[in-house]
Design an enzyme around this catalytic site. Structure first.
Site, PDB file in Angstrom:
ATOM      1  CG  ASP A  72      36.279 -62.692   5.299  1.00  0.00           C
ATOM      2  OD1 ASP A  72      35.999 -62.002   4.488  1.00  0.00           O
ATOM      3  OD2 ASP A  72      37.084 -63.925   4.983  1.00  0.00           O
ATOM      4  CG  ASP A 141      46.205 -71.890   2.975  1.00  0.00           C
ATOM      5  OD1 ASP A 141      44.873 -71.733   2.588  1.00  0.00           O
ATOM      6  OD2 ASP A 141      46.548 -71.327   3.697  1.00  0.00           O
ATOM      7  CG  HIS A 143      42.249 -70.199   3.741  1.00  0.00           C
ATOM      8  ND1 HIS A 143      43.712 -69.894   3.066  1.00  0.00           N
ATOM      9  CD2 HIS A 143      41.483 -69.199   3.369  1.00  0.00           C
ATOM     10  CE1 HIS A 143      43.509 -68.568   2.518  1.00  0.00           C
ATOM     11  NE2 HIS A 143      42.222 -68.156   2.551  1.00  0.00           N
ATOM     12  CD  GLU A 148      45.547 -67.291   7.930  1.00  0.00           C
ATOM     13  OE1 GLU A 148      45.728 -67.488   9.236  1.00  0.00           O
ATOM     14  OE2 GLU A 148      45.994 -66.926   7.069  1.00  0.00           O
TER      15      GLU A 148
END
Length: 261
Positions: A72, A141, A143, A148
């Site tokens: 990313d 979380d 991801h 996400e």
């Protein structure tokens, strides 16, 4: 899915780096057969990169015939920006090993046409025959990359609006100010990652224990995107004992017994 549990972060990083080096060496890459490696940024892989650098310095592995694709990049940050993932990778890994600059691929967060940049990235991956091994980390979380909770498990490289929780978690790289963290990023998709022939995830720290428990012991769920690895034919999660705190005793025993053989 294979789960490898180590005592601490350092031992998990050493094991992971040596695993990657061994995979590269066994692959025996050459000019017409490069080893294609997917790579992450953030705090999680730093120990792995340090160990890979050490292994290169000791001539136990070479990256001269390795092609890399990063996960990313923030939208709006140029390659020279100190918090760009371009800068992160060159500062923490690439400039310390023998990788050829032309073999490094990182999404361009300042591209004039971001959708075209994402499409071209997928095409570049395909032009090399796909990714052999994708290394990643996992957020608290659950991801992976910037996929996400709620991301499609079939998603491809795309522009992604970042949740406030993600910007808050990454604020430590921007002077502690979540507002300073770019609101959007370019990211490979879950489908892009799982297309790799092997996926290797590093998870460390008690803050990620709840997510690891959901990813390993519960079903596949787009609210915990790393759970997609349950369907992958060759997926490994490497974690430390702190990250394994929420796993059932039987789960830990099962995976430790599996690694004993």
């Amino acid at each position: 899915m294979r789960l490898v549990i180590h005592k601490d972060y350092e031992k998990a990083c050493v094991w992971t780096a040596r695993y990657i080096a061994n995979r590269i060496n066994k692959f025996n890459p050459g000019p017409d057969k490069p080893f294609v490696l997917g790579l992450p940024t953030g705090s999680s892989p730093l120990g792995i990169y340090q160990e890979l650098i050490r292994l290169w310095q000791e001539r136990q592995v070479s990256f001269s015939q390795v092609v890399t694709f990063n996960m990313d990049e923030y939208v709006g940050l140029g390659a020279e920006h100190p918090q760009s993932y371009h800068a992160f990778m060159w500062n923490n890994f690439f400039s310390h090993v023998d990788i050829d600059k032309k073999n490094v691929h990182i999404l361009n967060g300042t591209a004039e046409d971001l959708k075209a940049e994402c499409k071209a990235y997928e095409e570049r991956i395909a032009s090399f025959g796909g990714i052999e091994l994708f290394l990643g980390g996992m957020g608290a979380d659950g991801h992976i990359a910037f996929n996400e909770p709620g991301s499609s498990l079939h998603s491809r490289t795309r522009v992604k609006v970042l949740a406030w929780n993600t910007r808050t978690a990454n604020a430590r790289f921007f002077g502690g100010d979540p507002e300073a963290v770019p609101a959007t990023a370019l990211t490979v998709g879950v489908g892009t990652i799982t297309d790799a022939r092997e996926v290797l995830l590093l998870v460390s720290g008690h803050a990620k224990a709840r997510a690891l428990q959901a990813v390993v012991e519960n079903g596949i769920n787009h609210m915990w995107t790393a759970s997609c690895l349950q369907n992958h034919p060759r997926a490994i999660i490497v974690c430390d004992e702190a990250a394994a705190d929420e796993l059932k005793a039987g789960t830990v025993r099962y995976f430790r017994d599996s690694e004993a053989f």
